[in-house]
Design an enzyme around this catalytic site. Structure first.
Site, mmCIF file in Angstrom:
data_model
loop_
_atom_site.group_PDB
_atom_site.id
_atom_site.type_symbol
_atom_site.label_atom_id
_atom_site.label_comp_id
_atom_site.label_asym_id
_atom_site.label_seq_id
_atom_site.Cartn_x
_atom_site.Cartn_y
_atom_site.Cartn_z
ATOM 1 N N GLY A 242 53.837 32.155 -36.785
ATOM 2 C CA GLY A 242 52.802 31.162 -37.006
ATOM 3 C C GLY A 242 53.070 29.795 -36.436
ATOM 4 O O GLY A 242 52.479 28.815 -36.890
ATOM 5 N N GLU A 267 53.088 33.694 -44.433
ATOM 6 C CA GLU A 267 51.629 33.760 -44.356
ATOM 7 C C GLU A 267 51.155 34.109 -42.952
ATOM 8 O O GLU A 267 50.112 34.749 -42.774
ATOM 9 C CB GLU A 267 51.008 32.431 -44.823
ATOM 10 C CG GLU A 267 50.847 31.350 -43.792
ATOM 11 C CD GLU A 267 52.169 30.788 -43.259
ATOM 12 O OE1 GLU A 267 52.180 30.258 -42.139
ATOM 13 O OE2 GLU A 267 53.175 30.865 -43.978
ATOM 14 N N ASP A 268 51.925 33.710 -41.931
ATOM 15 C CA ASP A 268 51.530 34.006 -40.558
ATOM 16 C C ASP A 268 51.490 35.511 -40.300
ATOM 17 O O ASP A 268 50.546 36.036 -39.707
ATOM 18 C CB ASP A 268 52.457 33.305 -39.562
ATOM 19 C CG ASP A 268 53.940 33.561 -39.872
ATOM 20 O OD1 ASP A 268 54.244 34.208 -40.897
ATOM 21 O OD2 ASP A 268 54.783 33.095 -39.088
ATOM 22 N N ASN A 269 52.532 36.203 -40.757
ATOM 23 C CA ASN A 269 52.582 37.651 -40.579
ATOM 24 C C ASN A 269 51.458 38.345 -41.333
ATOM 25 O O ASN A 269 50.805 39.264 -40.810
ATOM 26 C CB ASN A 269 53.942 38.180 -41.053
ATOM 27 C CG ASN A 269 54.055 39.687 -40.945
ATOM 28 O OD1 ASN A 269 53.693 40.414 -41.867
ATOM 29 N ND2 ASN A 269 54.561 40.169 -39.831
ATOM 30 N N GLY A 272 48.106 37.757 -39.615
ATOM 31 C CA GLY A 272 48.022 38.607 -38.429
ATOM 32 C C GLY A 272 47.703 40.049 -38.782
ATOM 33 O O GLY A 272 46.860 40.685 -38.139
#
Length: 422
Positions: A242, A267-269, A272
């Site tokens: 992220g 949270e980025d994973n 995605g």
């Protein structure tokens, strides 16, 4: 007579007796079969890893050495973009990294939102000075903190998501510098493919100021970057960080909105994966998310690597447990034994050749993606060797724990990937 004698002989009809020598021979044969199977399995895994290395170099040549030019299209075709920069504290080289958002060569309208939690944060002065230098830019500082979960980055960004005037968002960490053409190349890809929902940029570490920073530089610019390109080239699952991502706010709202990801540390994973499973594909441009290698101490470097591995363990479990087989020393040792067992090759000579080839390709990879040599090859080589040697011990420490420390807070992971503050 003879037939009757044969029929009445003491051993007739009785099973043959297995001697100790026979048992030993059978055990050795079984062990040999098991060893052969293990050796061939290792060679298959090694071949797969070398395939990933080859693929990463192909992607490097196609996307980063021969970077895609701008598409010639009408200015009105470019959608408005809101750049969201979550900020906490003053990072090393912050003026350069934040100012890169104002220098984007983008034909469409751009809004820049800086999200800050604390009204006394020293970063506000840095941001205000940058905004003053670009009076025509549509840029604002948003101050305040929401509380929708344990993730401090999500809590900080939420106000910017709510106030963004455009559907296309570019989330870019405060310590990331991007080249002036990054946004336009990203938008070009989105405009060319309507099912493309995420553009992300590989992280590139630069300008280390300490030996710990050099270790981080050696990891991000070789092993991490190489695997990141190779995995994304196959495109069979979501794999993104992220640091610098573009996606549509409307698409994110359809999978629960940014607030729903506040319960995850990565949270980025999770964003995605949610977009991927909703049918939005991912891709990258030939641009780098450059961040300063500003790690100050060896313990900080180790803590960061452990935090990354533990976080991945609860989000991409299989890949995390497979990770040691992507490291040179362990895979080189296993491969050398396998080739020695099957073909009788010298283990020492094979291991030396294996490591030399791995090292040479990593050096080529670094030089080609960076388009220049490191400030000191000697220090880079030393940091590379230390990084490789530390990889397995740090992985073992990371895989055996379930807590991490991030921004002064300790978190404990649950099996479903969510965390709680301790």
């Amino acid at each position: 007579m003879n037939a009757g004698a044969a029929h009445n002989s003491p051993g007739a009809g009785m099973p043959s007796v297995i001697t100790a020598a026979d048992a030993t021979r059978m055990s050795l044969n079984s062990s040999l079969i098991s060893a052969n199977l293990a050796a061939y399995t290792i060679l298959v895994l090694a071949a797969f890893q070398w395939l990933l290395i080859f693929v990463s170099h192909c992607v490097l040549q196609r996307r980063y050495v021969r970077r895609r030019p701008f598409v010639d299209r009408p200015t009105d075709d470019y959608p408005g973009v809101t750049i969201i920069r979550p900020v906490k504290g003053v990072d090393h080289g912050m003026q350069r990294t934040l100012e890169s958002s104002f220098l984007q060569e983008y034909p469409g309208p751009v809004e820049i939102l800086f999200a800050v939690e604390d009204p006394d944060d020293l970063a506000i002065e840095v941001i205000s000075n940058i905004i003053a230098r670009y009076p025509k830019a549509q840029a604002r500082v948003l101050i305040g903190k929401d509380n929708v979960g344990i993730n401090p980055k999500v809590n900080n960004m939420l106000k910017a998501f709510d106030q963004a005037q455009n559907d296309l968002l570019w989330i870019c960490d405060s310590n990331v510098y991007t080249d002036p053409g990054t946004l336009r190349r990203s938008a070009d890809l989105l405009l060319d493919n309507k099912r493309l929902g995420v553009i992300h940029h590989v992280v590139f570490s630069e300008s280390p100021t300490s030996f710990a920073g050099m270790l981080d530089n050696a990891f991000l610019v070789t092993n991490h970057c190489r695997m990141y390109l190779a995995i994304n080239a196959f495109g069979i699952a979501s794999c993104l960080m992220g640091k610098s991502n573009l996606y549509y706010k409307s698409a994110l709202d359809n999978v629960g909105g940014i607030a729903s990801f506040g319960q995850y540390l990565a949270e980025d994973n999770m964003i995605g994966q949610a977009l991927w499973h909703s049918g939005w594909s991912h891709t990258m441009t030939g641009d780098l998310a450059r961040q300063p290698a500003d790690i100050g101490s060896f313990s900080e470097y180790c803590s960061r690597r452990i935090r990354w591995v533990r976080t991945r363990k609860y989000n991409v479990t299989f890949a995390t447990f497979y990770e040691p087989l992507t490291e040179s020393i362990l895979l080189g040792s296993l491969t050398s034994w396998a080739l020695g067992h099957i073909f009788g090759l010298s283990i020492v000579a094979t291991f030396t050749t294996f490591m030399s080839c791995w090292f040479a390709l990593d050096m080529v990879f670094f030089y080609r993606i960076n388009h220049e040599s490191p400030p000191s090859w000697l220090w880079f080589v030393l940091s590379w060797l230390c990084r490789e040697a530390l990889a397995l011990p740090l992985w073992v420490v990371a895989i055996t724990g379930d807590t991490v420390v991030w921004r002064g807070q300790r978190f404990q992971f649950h099996l479903n990937g969510t965390v709680q503050v301790l």
